[in-house]
Design a protein around this motif. Sequence first.
Motif, PDB file in Angstrom:
ATOM      1  N   VAL A  48      37.864 -51.104  50.336  1.00 50.43           N
ATOM      2  CA  VAL A  48      38.917 -50.158  50.706  1.00 50.43           C
ATOM      3  C   VAL A  48      38.379 -48.922  51.422  1.00 50.43           C
ATOM      4  O   VAL A  48      39.163 -48.127  51.948  1.00 50.43           O
ATOM      5  CB  VAL A  48      39.760 -49.733  49.480  1.00 50.43           C
ATOM      6  N   TYR A  49      37.052 -48.747  51.449  1.00 46.95           N
ATOM      7  CA  TYR A  49      36.489 -47.556  52.085  1.00 46.95           C
ATOM      8  C   TYR A  49      35.015 -47.789  52.379  1.00 46.95           C
ATOM      9  O   TYR A  49      34.303 -48.421  51.598  1.00 46.95           O
ATOM     10  CB  TYR A  49      36.623 -46.351  51.141  1.00 46.95           C
ATOM     11  N   LEU A  69      33.688 -37.837  41.338  1.00 48.15           N
ATOM     12  CA  LEU A  69      35.058 -37.400  41.611  1.00 48.15           C
ATOM     13  C   LEU A  69      36.048 -38.054  40.654  1.00 48.15           C
ATOM     14  O   LEU A  69      35.798 -39.134  40.121  1.00 48.15           O
ATOM     15  CB  LEU A  69      35.459 -37.766  43.044  1.00 48.15           C
ATOM     16  N   SER A  70      37.182 -37.417  40.515  1.00 49.65           N
ATOM     17  CA  SER A  70      38.264 -38.016  39.733  1.00 49.65           C
ATOM     18  C   SER A  70      38.845 -39.195  40.509  1.00 49.65           C
ATOM     19  O   SER A  70      38.653 -39.309  41.731  1.00 49.65           O
ATOM     20  CB  SER A  70      39.370 -36.992  39.485  1.00 49.65           C
ATOM     21  N   ARG A  71      39.565 -40.035  39.814  1.00 45.87           N
ATOM     22  CA  ARG A  71      40.216 -41.177  40.463  1.00 45.87           C
ATOM     23  C   ARG A  71      41.161 -40.693  41.568  1.00 45.87           C
ATOM     24  O   ARG A  71      41.213 -41.281  42.640  1.00 45.87           O
ATOM     25  CB  ARG A  71      40.974 -42.008  39.435  1.00 45.87           C
ATOM     26  N   GLN A  72      41.907 -39.619  41.295  1.00 45.91           N
ATOM     27  CA  GLN A  72      42.854 -39.097  42.279  1.00 45.91           C
ATOM     28  C   GLN A  72      42.135 -38.676  43.558  1.00 45.91           C
ATOM     29  O   GLN A  72      42.626 -38.938  44.655  1.00 45.91           O
ATOM     30  CB  GLN A  72      43.634 -37.919  41.704  1.00 45.91           C
ATOM     31  N   LEU A  75      41.102 -41.759  45.470  1.00 46.05           N
ATOM     32  CA  LEU A  75      42.262 -42.346  46.143  1.00 46.05           C
ATOM     33  C   LEU A  75      42.627 -41.551  47.395  1.00 46.05           C
ATOM     34  O   LEU A  75      43.041 -42.131  48.400  1.00 46.05           O
ATOM     35  CB  LEU A  75      43.448 -42.447  45.189  1.00 46.05           C
ATOM     36  N   ALA A  76      42.449 -40.239  47.356  1.00 41.67           N
ATOM     37  CA  ALA A  76      42.715 -39.410  48.536  1.00 41.67           C
ATOM     38  C   ALA A  76      41.724 -39.732  49.654  1.00 41.67           C
ATOM     39  O   ALA A  76      42.110 -39.795  50.830  1.00 41.67           O
ATOM     40  CB  ALA A  76      42.646 -37.932  48.163  1.00 41.67           C
ATOM     41  N   ILE A  77      40.470 -39.942  49.303  1.00 42.13           N
ATOM     42  CA  ILE A  77      39.461 -40.332  50.299  1.00 42.13           C
ATOM     43  C   ILE A  77      39.854 -41.663  50.937  1.00 42.13           C
ATOM     44  O   ILE A  77      39.820 -41.833  52.146  1.00 42.13           O
ATOM     45  CB  ILE A  77      38.056 -40.427  49.662  1.00 42.13           C
ATOM     46  N   ILE A  78      40.249 -42.615  50.101  1.00 41.33           N
ATOM     47  CA  ILE A  78      40.647 -43.940  50.592  1.00 41.33           C
ATOM     48  C   ILE A  78      41.871 -43.816  51.490  1.00 41.33           C
ATOM     49  O   ILE A  78      41.935 -44.436  52.563  1.00 41.33           O
ATOM     50  CB  ILE A  78      40.916 -44.886  49.409  1.00 41.33           C
ATOM     51  N   ALA A  79      42.853 -43.021  51.074  1.00 41.92           N
ATOM     52  CA  ALA A  79      44.079 -42.848  51.872  1.00 41.92           C
ATOM     53  C   ALA A  79      43.764 -42.241  53.234  1.00 41.92           C
ATOM     54  O   ALA A  79      44.299 -42.680  54.244  1.00 41.92           O
ATOM     55  CB  ALA A  79      45.078 -41.974  51.118  1.00 41.92           C
ATOM     56  N   GLY A  80      42.880 -41.253  53.260  1.00 39.89           N
ATOM     57  CA  GLY A  80      42.482 -40.652  54.525  1.00 39.89           C
ATOM     58  C   GLY A  80      41.771 -41.632  55.430  1.00 39.89           C
ATOM     59  O   GLY A  80      41.994 -41.663  56.634  1.00 39.89           O
TER      60      GLY A  80
END
Length: 86
Positions: A48-49, A69-72, A75-80
């Motif tokens: 995914v990244y 990092l936290s899971r959130q 997920l932000a890194i992956i979304a970006g």
Amino acid sequence: MSWYVYILRCCDGTLYTGSTNNVPRRLMQHQKGRGAKYTRSRLPLTLVYQESQPDRSAALKREAAIKGLSRQKKLAIIAGFTLLSE
């Protein structure tokens, strides 16, 4: 030779972070159950990244930073990354 930090999404929804100099080969190793112990029981996996790093040392440092990092935030890194690659 470039090195890469990558994140896999496991079948149970968890995220695994690693580093390598050959992402396709390493993903295949994970998929065949020859990767990290953590991923062996969580197949199938989805890449995914990934991000390029100049050398192994930088990749290991970035891997450690992402793992902290936290899971959130992961997920932000992956979304970006997903938005940039579309």
